[in-house]
Design a protein around this motif. Structure first.
Motif, PDB file in Angstrom:
ATOM      1  N   LYS A   1      68.815  -5.153   0.708  1.00  0.00           N
ATOM      2  CA  LYS A   1      68.512  -5.992  -0.456  1.00  0.00           C
ATOM      3  C   LYS A   1      68.668  -5.130  -1.692  1.00  0.00           C
ATOM      4  N   ALA A   2      69.514  -5.555  -2.616  1.00  0.00           N
ATOM      5  CA  ALA A   2      69.683  -4.829  -3.876  1.00  0.00           C
ATOM      6  C   ALA A   2      68.437  -5.048  -4.736  1.00  0.00           C
ATOM      7  N   PRO A   3      68.087  -4.083  -5.564  1.00  0.00           N
ATOM      8  CA  PRO A   3      66.903  -4.246  -6.416  1.00  0.00           C
ATOM      9  C   PRO A   3      67.103  -5.330  -7.477  1.00  0.00           C
ATOM     10  N   LEU A   4      66.000  -5.765  -8.037  1.00  0.00           N
ATOM     11  CA  LEU A   4      65.986  -6.734  -9.140  1.00  0.00           C
ATOM     12  C   LEU A   4      66.676  -8.049  -8.788  1.00  0.00           C
ATOM     13  N   HIS A   5      66.404  -8.549  -7.597  1.00  0.00           N
ATOM     14  CA  HIS A   5      66.949  -9.839  -7.133  1.00  0.00           C
ATOM     15  C   HIS A   5      68.471  -9.841  -7.080  1.00  0.00           C
ATOM     16  N   GLY A   6      69.046  -8.708  -6.702  1.00  0.00           N
ATOM     17  CA  GLY A   6      70.497  -8.608  -6.555  1.00  0.00           C
ATOM     18  C   GLY A   6      70.937  -9.144  -5.205  1.00  0.00           C
ATOM     19  N   ALA A   7      72.156  -8.829  -4.840  1.00  0.00           N
ATOM     20  CA  ALA A   7      72.757  -9.336  -3.605  1.00  0.00           C
ATOM     21  C   ALA A   7      71.986  -8.886  -2.364  1.00  0.00           C
ATOM     22  N   ILE A   8      72.097  -9.690  -1.316  1.00  0.00           N
ATOM     23  CA  ILE A   8      71.484  -9.392  -0.022  1.00  0.00           C
ATOM     24  C   ILE A   8      72.611  -9.272   0.994  1.00  0.00           C
ATOM     25  N   ALA A   9      72.563  -8.216   1.816  1.00  0.00           N
ATOM     26  CA  ALA A   9      73.576  -8.013   2.859  1.00  0.00           C
ATOM     27  C   ALA A   9      72.961  -8.311   4.221  1.00  0.00           C
ATOM     28  N   PHE A  10      73.631  -9.163   4.975  1.00  0.00           N
ATOM     29  CA  PHE A  10      73.208  -9.527   6.322  1.00  0.00           C
ATOM     30  C   PHE A  10      74.297  -9.151   7.311  1.00  0.00           C
ATOM     31  N   GLU A  11      73.885  -8.867   8.527  1.00  0.00           N
ATOM     32  CA  GLU A  11      74.822  -8.749   9.637  1.00  0.00           C
ATOM     33  C   GLU A  11      74.692 -10.030  10.441  1.00  0.00           C
ATOM     34  N   VAL A  12      75.808 -10.743  10.588  1.00  0.00           N
ATOM     35  CA  VAL A  12      75.821 -12.005  11.333  1.00  0.00           C
ATOM     36  C   VAL A  12      76.833 -11.859  12.455  1.00  0.00           C
ATOM     37  N   ASP A  13      76.337 -11.800  13.681  1.00  0.00           N
ATOM     38  CA  ASP A  13      77.188 -11.603  14.862  1.00  0.00           C
ATOM     39  C   ASP A  13      78.176 -10.456  14.673  1.00  0.00           C
ATOM     40  N   GLY A  14      77.700  -9.339  14.151  1.00  0.00           N
ATOM     41  CA  GLY A  14      78.525  -8.145  14.008  1.00  0.00           C
ATOM     42  C   GLY A  14      79.316  -8.040  12.720  1.00  0.00           C
ATOM     43  N   ASN A  15      79.295  -9.063  11.883  1.00  0.00           N
ATOM     44  CA  ASN A  15      80.026  -9.052  10.611  1.00  0.00           C
ATOM     45  C   ASN A  15      79.049  -8.925   9.444  1.00  0.00           C
ATOM     46  N   MET A  16      79.419  -8.150   8.430  1.00  0.00           N
ATOM     47  CA  MET A  16      78.593  -8.008   7.242  1.00  0.00           C
ATOM     48  C   MET A  16      78.926  -9.125   6.252  1.00  0.00           C
ATOM     49  N   VAL A  17      77.881  -9.776   5.733  1.00  0.00           N
ATOM     50  CA  VAL A  17      78.023 -10.883   4.794  1.00  0.00           C
ATOM     51  C   VAL A  17      77.043 -10.642   3.647  1.00  0.00           C
ATOM     52  N   CYS A  18      77.525 -10.722   2.413  1.00  0.00           N
ATOM     53  CA  CYS A  18      76.662 -10.557   1.244  1.00  0.00           C
ATOM     54  C   CYS A  18      76.544 -11.882   0.503  1.00  0.00           C
ATOM     55  N   MET A  19      75.359 -12.115  -0.063  1.00  0.00           N
ATOM     56  CA  MET A  19      75.149 -13.361  -0.803  1.00  0.00           C
ATOM     57  C   MET A  19      74.021 -13.186  -1.812  1.00  0.00           C
ATOM     58  N   ARG A  20      73.900 -14.166  -2.681  1.00  0.00           N
ATOM     59  CA  ARG A  20      72.808 -14.198  -3.654  1.00  0.00           C
ATOM     60  C   ARG A  20      71.512 -14.583  -2.941  1.00  0.00           C
ATOM     61  N   PRO A  21      70.369 -14.149  -3.474  1.00  0.00           N
ATOM     62  CA  PRO A  21      69.098 -14.566  -2.884  1.00  0.00           C
ATOM     63  C   PRO A  21      68.942 -16.092  -2.835  1.00  0.00           C
ATOM     64  N   SER A  22      69.446 -16.790  -3.838  1.00  0.00           N
ATOM     65  CA  SER A  22      69.347 -18.261  -3.851  1.00  0.00           C
ATOM     66  C   SER A  22      70.119 -18.888  -2.689  1.00  0.00           C
ATOM     67  N   GLU A  23      71.195 -18.246  -2.256  1.00  0.00           N
ATOM     68  CA  GLU A  23      71.955 -18.741  -1.101  1.00  0.00           C
ATOM     69  C   GLU A  23      71.211 -18.427   0.196  1.00  0.00           C
ATOM     70  N   ALA A  24      70.610 -17.240   0.258  1.00  0.00           N
ATOM     71  CA  ALA A  24      69.856 -16.848   1.453  1.00  0.00           C
ATOM     72  C   ALA A  24      68.647 -17.762   1.667  1.00  0.00           C
ATOM     73  N   GLU A  25      68.098 -18.324   0.597  1.00  0.00           N
ATOM     74  CA  GLU A  25      66.967 -19.241   0.713  1.00  0.00           C
ATOM     75  C   GLU A  25      67.336 -20.543   1.415  1.00  0.00           C
ATOM     76  N   LEU A  26      68.611 -20.836   1.519  1.00  0.00           N
ATOM     77  CA  LEU A  26      69.066 -22.064   2.174  1.00  0.00           C
ATOM     78  C   LEU A  26      69.122 -21.934   3.692  1.00  0.00           C
ATOM     79  N   ILE A  27      69.089 -20.709   4.213  1.00  0.00           N
ATOM     80  CA  ILE A  27      69.247 -20.454   5.644  1.00  0.00           C
ATOM     81  C   ILE A  27      67.872 -20.407   6.303  1.00  0.00           C
ATOM     82  N   ILE A  28      67.660 -21.264   7.294  1.00  0.00           N
ATOM     83  CA  ILE A  28      66.397 -21.320   8.017  1.00  0.00           C
ATOM     84  C   ILE A  28      66.557 -20.554   9.329  1.00  0.00           C
TER      85      ILE A  28
END
Length: 81
Positions: free
Chosen positions: A46-73
């Protein structure tokens, strides 16, 4: 027990299971980059100050905004059935 947590709130380096999405026009964008129901997701950075978030999804790295990550349950993988 079904503990639902938004991807923006998951614990770093712990594996979660994607359950679905909040209703949004961005759902299709998430699916297009590989965020799909049933896949595993791990918070890697997680980048500081509400910056981008990096996730690993089935072995692939995916970056997104915190507002987008809030949509994933998600739920912790150890509580998945």
């Amino acid at each position: 027990m079904n503990l639902k947590i938004k991807a923006s709130d998951i614990v770093q380096d712990k594996e979660y299971h994607i359950l679905g999405f909040e209703d949004s026009d961005l759902q299709i964008n998430l699916v297009e980059i590989g965020i799909m129901v049933g896949k595993s997701i791990i918070l890697r950075h997680k980048a500081p100050l509400h910056g981008a978030i990096a996730f690993e999804v089935d072995g692939n790295m995916v970056c997104m905004r915190p507002s987008e990550a809030e949509l994933i349950i998600t739920e912790p993988l150890d509580s998945a059935i």
